[in-house]
Structures are given as structure tokens and as C-alpha cells.
Write a protein that holds these residues in place. Structure first.
Motif, mmCIF file in Angstrom:
data_model
loop_
_atom_site.group_PDB
_atom_site.id
_atom_site.type_symbol
_atom_site.label_atom_id
_atom_site.label_comp_id
_atom_site.label_asym_id
_atom_site.label_seq_id
_atom_site.Cartn_x
_atom_site.Cartn_y
_atom_site.Cartn_z
ATOM 1 N N VAL A 5 21.223 1.541 48.237
ATOM 2 C CA VAL A 5 19.862 1.140 47.870
ATOM 3 C C VAL A 5 18.865 2.059 48.567
ATOM 4 C CG1 VAL A 5 18.125 -0.689 48.100
ATOM 5 C CG2 VAL A 5 20.459 -1.260 47.351
ATOM 6 N N TRP A 6 19.075 2.256 49.851
ATOM 7 C CA TRP A 6 18.188 3.148 50.616
ATOM 8 C C TRP A 6 18.278 4.585 50.113
ATOM 9 C CZ3 TRP A 6 20.103 7.042 53.954
ATOM 10 C CH2 TRP A 6 19.109 7.750 54.627
ATOM 11 N N ALA A 7 19.510 5.122 50.035
ATOM 12 C CA ALA A 7 19.708 6.535 49.690
ATOM 13 C C ALA A 7 19.216 6.854 48.281
ATOM 14 C CB ALA A 7 21.181 6.906 49.831
ATOM 15 N N CYS A 8 19.522 5.996 47.331
ATOM 16 C CA CYS A 8 19.090 6.251 45.951
ATOM 17 C C CYS A 8 17.579 6.093 45.808
ATOM 18 C CB CYS A 8 19.835 5.336 44.982
ATOM 19 S SG CYS A 8 21.604 5.749 44.855
ATOM 20 N N GLY A 9 16.987 5.180 46.570
ATOM 21 C CA GLY A 9 15.531 5.048 46.551
ATOM 22 C C GLY A 9 14.846 6.291 47.089
ATOM 23 N N VAL A 10 15.289 6.748 48.238
ATOM 24 C CA VAL A 10 14.715 7.952 48.861
ATOM 25 C C VAL A 10 14.919 9.166 47.955
ATOM 26 C CG1 VAL A 10 15.010 9.583 50.785
ATOM 27 C CG2 VAL A 10 14.919 7.125 51.245
ATOM 28 N N THR A 11 16.123 9.318 47.435
ATOM 29 C CA THR A 11 16.456 10.490 46.624
ATOM 30 C C THR A 11 15.739 10.458 45.279
ATOM 31 O OG1 THR A 11 18.579 10.650 47.726
ATOM 32 C CG2 THR A 11 18.365 11.808 45.629
ATOM 33 N N GLY A 12 15.678 9.302 44.662
ATOM 34 C CA GLY A 12 14.961 9.186 43.391
ATOM 35 C C GLY A 12 13.495 9.567 43.521
ATOM 36 N N ARG A 13 12.871 9.135 44.612
ATOM 37 C CA ARG A 13 11.460 9.506 44.845
ATOM 38 C C ARG A 13 11.338 11.007 45.091
ATOM 39 N NH1 ARG A 13 11.790 4.669 47.521
ATOM 40 N NH2 ARG A 13 12.014 5.640 49.570
ATOM 41 N N ALA A 14 12.268 11.575 45.831
ATOM 42 C CA ALA A 14 12.201 13.011 46.144
ATOM 43 C C ALA A 14 12.406 13.869 44.894
ATOM 44 C CB ALA A 14 13.244 13.366 47.203
ATOM 45 N N ILE A 15 13.283 13.425 44.016
ATOM 46 C CA ILE A 15 13.565 14.178 42.791
ATOM 47 C C ILE A 15 12.473 13.956 41.754
ATOM 48 C CG2 ILE A 15 15.129 14.336 40.810
ATOM 49 C CD1 ILE A 15 17.421 13.817 42.638
ATOM 50 N N GLY A 16 11.904 12.756 41.762
ATOM 51 C CA GLY A 16 10.937 12.415 40.731
ATOM 52 C C GLY A 16 11.600 11.762 39.526
ATOM 53 N N ALA A 17 12.836 11.310 39.705
ATOM 54 C CA ALA A 17 13.581 10.605 38.655
ATOM 55 C C ALA A 17 14.296 9.443 39.328
ATOM 56 C CB ALA A 17 14.579 11.535 37.984
ATOM 57 N N ALA A 18 13.860 8.229 39.023
ATOM 58 C CA ALA A 18 14.358 7.048 39.726
ATOM 59 C C ALA A 18 15.884 6.921 39.684
ATOM 60 C CB ALA A 18 13.715 5.790 39.162
ATOM 61 N N ASP A 19 16.494 7.293 38.559
ATOM 62 C CA ASP A 19 17.950 7.160 38.432
ATOM 63 C C ASP A 19 18.517 8.457 37.860
ATOM 64 O OD1 ASP A 19 20.528 6.223 38.373
ATOM 65 O OD2 ASP A 19 20.146 4.572 36.985
ATOM 66 N N HIS A 20 18.385 9.519 38.600
ATOM 67 C CA HIS A 20 18.894 10.835 38.191
ATOM 68 C C HIS A 20 20.397 10.754 37.968
ATOM 69 C CE1 HIS A 20 20.172 15.017 38.629
ATOM 70 N NE2 HIS A 20 18.939 15.355 38.273
ATOM 71 N N GLY A 21 20.888 11.411 36.942
ATOM 72 C CA GLY A 21 22.302 11.366 36.597
ATOM 73 C C GLY A 21 23.233 11.846 37.695
ATOM 74 N N GLY A 22 22.735 12.692 38.588
ATOM 75 C CA GLY A 22 23.560 13.191 39.684
ATOM 76 C C GLY A 22 23.716 12.212 40.829
ATOM 77 N N MET A 23 22.908 11.168 40.833
ATOM 78 C CA MET A 23 23.054 10.147 41.881
ATOM 79 C C MET A 23 24.226 9.249 41.467
ATOM 80 S SD MET A 23 19.107 9.380 43.083
ATOM 81 C CE MET A 23 18.865 8.086 41.920
ATOM 82 N N VAL A 24 25.346 9.416 42.131
ATOM 83 C CA VAL A 24 26.593 8.764 41.724
ATOM 84 C C VAL A 24 27.096 7.722 42.717
ATOM 85 C CG1 VAL A 24 27.296 10.730 40.309
ATOM 86 C CG2 VAL A 24 28.043 10.604 42.700
#
Length: 168
Positions: free
Chosen positions: A71-90
Motif C-alpha cells: 500500500v505504501w510502496a505503490c502509493g509512493v511510486t504511483g504518485r512519482a510516476i504520475g500513474a496511480a496503477d502503472h502496469g509495471g507495479m507488480v
């Protein structure tokens, strides 16, 4: 962040923050074809390595921690990428499939069936998976819809087991 980053995160991006490394499954999410499938497969060696060393309660507690970490990692990463659920977030696929592996028999046919069913539910997103995928935001939303796909997988396997037991 540049648009390059949004389209193609790199090892450099992953190494910029521990959350990115986790969200991208320690690099598995950088695979250019079917990263969700590879993220799901990542669960298998993790399961084989960890499950013999943990009691059932410990394994489930580990999954709860991995879910919260996701939850933490995907939230931080989604904001950094600018895509809430980027396909590379696995990480979401990895953690959810670890849950599936915990419940299915540790035999290749069962694990293969579980893998195929999980990928099917994760890709097709039947109700209510699609609803939660679209309505829940942030890291929790990324992680939660895969838990439902895992639940569907386990439900189908339980029904199949019941039918097969009834035939014997």
C-alpha cells in the motif's frame, strides 16, 4: 518527472527510492511484456523459499505486512510516476498470489491452475474487481483488487475440489 519516466520506468528510477523497488517487484515490473504475469510468477520462488520456514500464522502475518508495505510502496511510486496503477507495479500480484499459494496444495497441477485462474481474474476484472480497481485510489486501491482476484481463484478451486470429491 519526465514523460519518459511515465512510459518507461528504468532501473535508475527503481534505485531512487525503496518504494519504487518494492512496487516494481525488485525489477520484475520492468519486463517489457506482461509484467503482471512476471510479478505473479515472482511469488512462486518467494513462496518456496519462505513457506517451509514459517508456521501458518507467521506466514499470514508476513502477508499482512507485505500488503501494508505494498500500500505504501505503490502509493509512493504511483504518485512519482504520475500513474496511480502503472502496469509495471507488480507487488500487488506478487502478494495476492502468495496468499493463493498458501491455500492451494503444493503440487504443480494445483499451482498451475491457480496461476492461470488468478491471471484470468486479474486481467478480466469481473465484478466487483473492476469496480474496486476504478473506485479505490492510491496504494490501497492498487493492492485491494488483486486480493479479490485471489479470493475468486480460491473460490473456483474450492468448488472444483468439492466437485471432484463428489465424483469419487
Amino acid at each position: 518527472m519526465s514523460t519518459d519516466l511515465v512510459l518507461r520506468p528504468s532501473w535508475r528510477f527503481l534505485l531512487n527510492h525503496p518504494a519504487h523497488m518494492i512496487a516494481f517487484g525488485f525489477g520484475v515490473g520492468l519486463v517489457p511484456v506482461a509484467p503482471g504475469t512476471w510479478g505473479t510468477l515472482l511469488a512462486l520462488p518467494v513462496f518456496l523459499l519462505v513457506s517451509p520456514r514459517l508456521e501458518a500464522v507467521e506466514f499470514l502475518l508476513m502477508l499482512a505486512v507485505l500488503f501494508a508495505l505494498g500500500v505504501w510502496a505503490c502509493g509512493v511510486t504511483g504518485r512519482a510516476i504520475g500513474a496511480a496503477d502503472h502496469g509495471g507495479m507488480v507487488w500487488d500480484e506478487t502478494v495476492a498470489f502468495l496468499l493463493v499459494l498458501f491455500f492451494v496444495p503444493a503440487m504443480l497441477p494445483w499451482q498451475a491452475a491457480a496461476f492461470l485462474l488468478f491471471r484470468l481474474f486479474d486481467i478480466l476484472k469481473p465484478p466487483p474487481i473492476r469496480y474496486y480497481d476504478q473506485s479505490l485510489k492510491g496504494g490501497f486501491g492498487v493492492m485491494f483488487d488483486d486480493l479479490i482476484a485471489a479470493s475468486y481463484t480460491l473460490l473456483v478451486l474450492a468448488v472444483a475440489t468439492t466437485i471432484m470429491d463428489g465424483m469419487t
